[in-house]
Design a protein around this motif. Sequence first.
Motif, PDB file in Angstrom:
ATOM      1  N   ALA A   1       0.830  -1.208   0.000  1.00 48.62           N
ATOM      2  CA  ALA A   1       0.000   0.000   0.000  1.00 48.62           C
ATOM      3  C   ALA A   1       0.863   1.256   0.000  1.00 48.62           C
ATOM      4  CB  ALA A   1      -0.935  -0.008   1.205  1.00 48.62           C
ATOM      5  N   LEU A   2       1.980   1.238   0.731  1.00 45.19           N
ATOM      6  CA  LEU A   2       2.889   2.385   0.741  1.00 45.19           C
ATOM      7  C   LEU A   2       3.523   2.602  -0.628  1.00 45.19           C
ATOM      8  CD1 LEU A   2       4.673   1.911   4.173  1.00 45.19           C
ATOM      9  CD2 LEU A   2       3.237   3.823   3.501  1.00 45.19           C
TER      10      LEU A   2
ATOM     11  N   GLY B   1      -6.907  -1.165   2.631  1.00 43.27           N
ATOM     12  CA  GLY B   1      -8.207  -1.734   2.302  1.00 43.27           C
ATOM     13  C   GLY B   1      -8.802  -1.182   1.019  1.00 43.27           C
ATOM     14  N   ALA B   2      -7.974  -0.705   0.111  1.00 41.93           N
ATOM     15  CA  ALA B   2      -8.472  -0.092  -1.122  1.00 41.93           C
ATOM     16  C   ALA B   2      -9.124  -1.145  -2.015  1.00 41.93           C
ATOM     17  CB  ALA B   2      -7.332   0.585  -1.868  1.00 41.93           C
ATOM     18  N   PRO B   3     -10.192  -0.773  -2.721  1.00 43.05           N
ATOM     19  CA  PRO B   3     -10.838  -1.718  -3.633  1.00 43.05           C
ATOM     20  C   PRO B   3      -9.942  -2.007  -4.849  1.00 43.05           C
ATOM     21  CG  PRO B   3     -11.884   0.441  -3.755  1.00 43.05           C
ATOM     22  CD  PRO B   3     -10.893   0.502  -2.649  1.00 43.05           C
ATOM     23  N   PRO B   4     -10.189  -3.133  -5.531  1.00 39.31           N
ATOM     24  CA  PRO B   4      -9.338  -3.533  -6.664  1.00 39.31           C
ATOM     25  C   PRO B   4      -9.224  -2.488  -7.772  1.00 39.31           C
ATOM     26  CG  PRO B   4     -10.746  -5.352  -6.010  1.00 39.31           C
ATOM     27  CD  PRO B   4     -11.181  -4.167  -5.212  1.00 39.31           C
ATOM     28  N   ASP B   5     -10.279  -1.744  -8.051  1.00 36.48           N
ATOM     29  CA  ASP B   5     -10.180  -0.731  -9.120  1.00 36.48           C
ATOM     30  C   ASP B   5      -9.224   0.395  -8.728  1.00 36.48           C
ATOM     31  OD1 ASP B   5     -12.111  -0.005  -7.190  1.00 36.48           O
ATOM     32  OD2 ASP B   5     -13.021   1.449  -8.556  1.00 36.48           O
ATOM     33  N   LYS B   6      -9.190   0.766  -7.447  1.00 35.83           N
ATOM     34  CA  LYS B   6      -8.243   1.784  -6.978  1.00 35.83           C
ATOM     35  C   LYS B   6      -6.813   1.248  -7.025  1.00 35.83           C
ATOM     36  CE  LYS B   6     -10.983   5.153  -5.605  1.00 35.83           C
ATOM     37  NZ  LYS B   6     -10.968   6.469  -6.187  1.00 35.83           N
TER      38      LYS B   6
ATOM     39  N   VAL C   1       0.199  -8.302  -4.468  1.00 39.28           N
ATOM     40  CA  VAL C   1      -0.095  -8.480  -3.043  1.00 39.28           C
ATOM     41  C   VAL C   1      -1.429  -7.834  -2.694  1.00 39.28           C
ATOM     42  CG1 VAL C   1       0.639  -7.801  -0.715  1.00 39.28           C
ATOM     43  CG2 VAL C   1       2.293  -8.759  -2.314  1.00 39.28           C
ATOM     44  N   MET C   2      -1.664  -6.641  -3.201  1.00 39.47           N
ATOM     45  CA  MET C   2      -2.918  -5.937  -2.885  1.00 39.47           C
ATOM     46  C   MET C   2      -4.133  -6.639  -3.486  1.00 39.47           C
ATOM     47  SD  MET C   2      -2.270  -3.457  -0.853  1.00 39.47           S
ATOM     48  CE  MET C   2      -3.767  -2.507  -0.911  1.00 39.47           C
ATOM     49  N   LEU C   3      -3.951  -7.282  -4.637  1.00 39.81           N
ATOM     50  CA  LEU C   3      -5.066  -7.984  -5.265  1.00 39.81           C
ATOM     51  C   LEU C   3      -5.188  -9.430  -4.802  1.00 39.81           C
ATOM     52  CD1 LEU C   3      -4.812  -6.633  -8.930  1.00 39.81           C
ATOM     53  CD2 LEU C   3      -6.404  -5.947  -7.135  1.00 39.81           C
TER      54      LEU C   3
END
Length: 110
Positions: A53-54, A61-66, A98-100
């Motif tokens: 995220a950094l 907790g950002a959504p996948p589109d973001k 990782v975020m997805l």
Amino acid sequence: MTTPFFAGLAIAAAALAGRYGIQAWQAFKTRPPRVRKFYEGGFQPKMTKREAALILGIREGAPPDKVREAHRRVMIANHPDAGGSHYLASKINEAKDVMLGKTKSSGSAF
């Protein structure tokens, strides 16, 4: 008799307001630039969601589109074809994965 008095009072008030405005503008122009605070430190051996995220500049907790939008924005600025680093590009791609939730067990290619 009172009309010239009020006219003089209005001119004095306008002059004081103008002087204050000029002083405020000069103070605004000479203020030091705002320094943006970046993450200090290297990369972890295995990327965490916080680190991802950094890197992307979004919340954990950002959504996948973001996540995809942030990945595109950061990747455009750091793409190897545009003079960016292959290492940073791999880290940016890893952060997106990782975020997805598409993590690899091997970690970074570097």
